[in-house]
Design an enzyme around this catalytic site. Structure first.
Site, PDB file in Angstrom:
ATOM      1  N   PRO A   1      65.687  32.762  -0.449  1.00  0.00           N
ATOM      2  CG  PRO A   1      67.151  30.997  -0.830  1.00  0.00           C
ATOM      3  CD  PRO A   1      65.757  31.446  -1.101  1.00  0.00           C
TER       4      PRO A   1
ATOM      5  N   PRO B   1      38.645  58.514 -41.936  1.00  0.00           N
ATOM      6  CG  PRO B   1      40.911  58.437 -42.459  1.00  0.00           C
ATOM      7  CD  PRO B   1      39.967  58.377 -41.303  1.00  0.00           C
TER       8      PRO B   1
ATOM      9  CG  ASP C   1      27.890  62.480 -44.353  1.00  0.00           C
ATOM     10  OD1 ASP C   1      28.987  61.929 -44.490  1.00  0.00           O
ATOM     11  OD2 ASP C   1      27.623  63.289 -43.435  1.00  0.00           O
TER      12      ASP C   1
ATOM     13  CE  LYS D   1      25.952  67.962 -45.154  1.00  0.00           C
ATOM     14  NZ  LYS D   1      26.609  67.659 -43.918  1.00  0.00           N
TER      15      LYS D   1
ATOM     16  N   GLY E   1      32.164  61.483 -41.777  1.00  0.00           N
ATOM     17  CA  GLY E   1      33.509  61.131 -42.212  1.00  0.00           C
ATOM     18  C   GLY E   1      34.535  61.940 -41.433  1.00  0.00           C
ATOM     19  N   GLY E   2      35.696  61.364 -41.198  1.00  0.00           N
ATOM     20  CA  GLY E   2      36.775  62.096 -40.538  1.00  0.00           C
ATOM     21  C   GLY E   2      36.422  62.496 -39.130  1.00  0.00           C
TER      22      GLY E   2
ATOM     23  CB  ILE F   1      38.113  68.831 -38.970  1.00  0.00           C
ATOM     24  CG1 ILE F   1      38.868  69.053 -37.661  1.00  0.00           C
ATOM     25  CG2 ILE F   1      38.954  69.316 -40.164  1.00  0.00           C
ATOM     26  CD1 ILE F   1      40.196  68.380 -37.564  1.00  0.00           C
TER      27      ILE F   1
ATOM     28  CB  THR G   1      40.753  65.091 -39.507  1.00  0.00           C
ATOM     29  OG1 THR G   1      40.176  65.893 -40.521  1.00  0.00           O
ATOM     30  CG2 THR G   1      42.230  65.406 -39.366  1.00  0.00           C
ATOM     31  CB  ALA G   2      40.552  63.761 -44.712  1.00  0.00           C
TER      32      ALA G   2
ATOM     33  CG  MET H   1      35.358  69.910 -49.039  1.00  0.00           C
ATOM     34  SD  MET H   1      34.319  70.945 -47.986  1.00  0.00           S
ATOM     35  CE  MET H   1      35.519  71.753 -46.924  1.00  0.00           C
TER      36      MET H   1
ATOM     37  N   GLY I   1      41.805  58.373 -49.668  1.00  0.00           N
ATOM     38  CA  GLY I   1      42.872  58.021 -48.733  1.00  0.00           C
ATOM     39  C   GLY I   1      42.468  56.987 -47.699  1.00  0.00           C
TER      40      GLY I   1
HETATM   41  N1  SAH Z   1      35.104  66.001 -41.415  1.00  0.00           N
HETATM   42  C1  SAH Z   1      35.928  65.479 -42.477  1.00  0.00           C
HETATM   43  C2  SAH Z   1      36.042  66.428 -43.624  1.00  0.00           C
HETATM   44  C3  SAH Z   1      34.758  66.743 -44.319  1.00  0.00           C
HETATM   45  S1  SAH Z   1      34.958  67.803 -45.703  1.00  0.00           S
HETATM   46  C4  SAH Z   1      37.304  65.121 -41.916  1.00  0.00           C
HETATM   47  O1  SAH Z   1      37.631  65.488 -40.780  1.00  0.00           O
HETATM   48  O2  SAH Z   1      38.056  64.449 -42.637  1.00  0.00           O
HETATM   49  C5  SAH Z   1      35.100  66.662 -47.004  1.00  0.00           C
HETATM   50  C6  SAH Z   1      36.496  66.619 -47.554  1.00  0.00           C
HETATM   51  O3  SAH Z   1      37.326  65.808 -46.742  1.00  0.00           O
HETATM   52  C7  SAH Z   1      36.611  65.987 -48.903  1.00  0.00           C
HETATM   53  O4  SAH Z   1      36.277  66.894 -49.919  1.00  0.00           O
HETATM   54  C8  SAH Z   1      38.072  65.625 -48.953  1.00  0.00           C
HETATM   55  O5  SAH Z   1      38.857  66.756 -49.228  1.00  0.00           O
HETATM   56  C9  SAH Z   1      38.340  65.235 -47.528  1.00  0.00           C
HETATM   57  N2  SAH Z   1      38.332  63.776 -47.333  1.00  0.00           N
HETATM   58  C10 SAH Z   1      37.564  63.080 -46.506  1.00  0.00           C
HETATM   59  N3  SAH Z   1      37.849  61.764 -46.549  1.00  0.00           N
HETATM   60  C11 SAH Z   1      38.841  61.635 -47.443  1.00  0.00           C
HETATM   61  C12 SAH Z   1      39.582  60.517 -47.939  1.00  0.00           C
HETATM   62  N4  SAH Z   1      39.340  59.270 -47.527  1.00  0.00           N
HETATM   63  N5  SAH Z   1      40.532  60.745 -48.865  1.00  0.00           N
HETATM   64  C13 SAH Z   1      40.779  61.992 -49.303  1.00  0.00           C
HETATM   65  N6  SAH Z   1      40.115  63.072 -48.856  1.00  0.00           N
HETATM   66  C14 SAH Z   1      39.157  62.907 -47.954  1.00  0.00           C
END
Ligand code: SAH
Length: 461
Positions: free
Chosen positions: A43, A226, A249, A271, A302-303, A307, A332-333, A384, A413
């Site tokens: 309906p 990270p 690394d 590294k 990493g990250g 970057i 990225t970090a 770094m 972090g």
């Molecule tokens: N490609 C990575 C960075 C590589 S250079 C990215 O995009 O995150 C490496 C630097 O990244 C470290 O010296 C530190 O400054 C930072 N970094 C990476 N992982 C981190 C984390 N878990 N906590 C704090 N700093 C971090």
């Protein structure tokens, strides 16, 4: 097995839908998606359902259900909240041998509908036998995350090769092997990335050669984020699960490494500061060599690989050697640490821009423009920066950034060991010296750091 699973072809077939409310609309949507012609009887009929019927050139009867509505239908659905009406529809359908579904009432159904993951032409249907639909939906949610959206595309392109592959391999075993290699190799990656022509070329080359498998290797340059494995992208995870060998690394966390395919070969390339297990040039060359051996090589970083990751250099040599590769961004970090420390990197009131800066001051090619970095309305994130911390702070102050600018140093972090030290440009180096801080650390400078107190949420152990 309480039910026999099937997939019905409903294209251009008439389906009866009794009911016009929300539930009926949901059912109508699925039926229309499968190309059914809807006959809706109720309906009152929702506007969306009316629209669906119009699109499908179906029929709309805004009145009570009658037995004749079932005529010429191949399927019936009762989606009303009137129990005795649902029962009548069910009885009528059974009498006419038309499969019938009564929403939420398995006892009145001759078929039940599953929770569906639609990557057409790939379809996954999940059922709890009508007993616990919520469980079926939970399973679907879990599976949605592990089945890439691009599998639909993969299935589409692959299906175009079915006949040719069948003609090329007459025994089932070598045919299956060929398919497995295609679906897990570079051609599949190309298909999923929408590079259909390149994928087709690759398959065609392979079919033309005498071998029964692909020997072309490839490289995945993947950002592992990270630290917290939950910050991986779905694509990163998928490639981690299919790699033959992984180069990683120190920045790649143990939790992330856990998710790499168990039987993949692992190569640590170091590294650590001043302690490279392998020189960059050797890493670049190793990627090329492994891929040339036909391996699926995962370069996990990493990250984000682009970057401060030297990702660009690694793929340059691959490109020169015509080795297929793909780059998968990671968190990225700066994004990871900022989020987990409750520090927004930009903010309407405090920072209109953010800069990611290398803190590796001793390198010959580091040439920072300190006057630009002194601008108070921008957030600075130093990667770094632990070793040069005192020098970074002094330079910023010397070029006009206030010594009381709030800063945060975030250690490890997003991991269970995350530590956040809050201070200002003047004192952070002393705070760090007093706290036994270890790499990796990220250094955030700017007024946004003030928000940490009110926005922090993540508690490390
Ligand atoms: N490609 C990575 C960075 C590589 S250079 C990215 O995009 O995150 C490496 C630097 O990244 C470290 O010296 C530190 O400054 C930072 N970094 C990476 N992982 C981190 C984390 N878990 N906590 C704090 N700093 C971090």
């Amino acid at each position: 097995m309480d039910y026999f699973p099937v997939f019905l072809d409903l294209k251009k077939r008439r389906c009866l839908l009794v009911g016009g409310g929300d539930v009926a609309t949901r059912k109508g949507r699925m039926l229309a998606k499968a190309g059914a012609i809807l006959r809706v009887v109720a309906p009152e009929i929702s506007s969306e359902l009316r629209e669906l019927v119009a699109q499908q050139h179906g029929e709309l009867f805004a009145r009570e259900y009658t037995r004749e509505d079932m005529d010429d239908c191949v399927l019936a659905v009762a989606a009303t909240d009137i129990e005795h009406l649902n029962k009548i529809v069910s009885d009528d359908a059974k009498q006419k041998n038309i499969p019938v579904n009564v929403v939420d009432t398995p006892a009145l159904c001759t078929y039940i509908t599953p929770a569906v993951i639609d990557r057409s032409p790939l379809m996954i249907a999940i059922s709890s036998g009508g007993e616990t639909p919520v469980l079926a939906r939970l399973v679907r949610t879990q599976m949605e995350t592990v089945i890439p959206a691009s599998y639909g595309k993969l299935a589409q392109v692959a299906s175009q090769w079915r006949d040719r592959i069948k003609a090329r391999f007459n025994d089932g075993d070598s045919r299956r092997k060929f398919w497995e290699k295609i679906l897990q190799g570079p051609a599949a990656e190309l298909m999923m990335n929408g590079q259909e022509d390149a994928a087709n070329q690759l398959i065609s080359d392979e079919l033309a050669s005498d071998q029964s498998g692909l020997t072309q290797g490839e490289v995945y340059l993947v950002g592992g984020g990270p630290g917290d494995p939950e910050l991986l992208t779905l694509r990163a995870l998928r490639l981690m699960q299919q790699a033959d060998v992984v180069l990683y690394d120190r920045l790649v966390s143990a939790g992330v490494m856990e998710l790499v395919r168990r039987d993949a070969e692992r190569i640590y390339v170091g590294k650590r500061r001043n302690e490279h297990a392998m020189e960059q040039e050797n890493i670049n060359q190793l990627l090329v060599d492994l891929a040339k051996q036909g391996k699926r090589v995962l370069r996990l970083k990493g990250g984000d690989p682009f970057i401060f990751g030297r990702g660009g250099e690694e793929i340059e040599l691959l490109a020169q050697n015509n080795i297929p590769f793909q780059v998968v961004p990671g968190i990225t970090a700066a994004s990871g640490c900022a989020a987990y420390a409750g520090i927004p990197l930009t903010h309407r009131d405090y920072a209109q821009s953010v800069r990611f800066v290398t803190g590796h001051l001793k390198s010959d090619d580091t040439n920072l423009s300190w006057p630009e970095l002194a601008n108070p309305s921008q957030t600075l994130v130093f990667y770094m920066g632990l070793v040069g911390l005192r020098e970074i702070c002094a330079s910023l102050v010397a070029h006009g950034r206030s010594a009381t600018t709030p800063v945060a140093l975030i250690e490890k972090g997003t991991t269970q060991d995350q530590r956040v030290l809050i201070s200002d440009l003047n004192s952070i180096a002393d705070v760090v010296a007093a706290n036994d801080v270890h790499a990796p650390t990220l250094f955030i400078v700017g007024e946004v750091v003030k928000l940490h107190d009110s926005l922090k949420w993540f508690k490390a152990k």
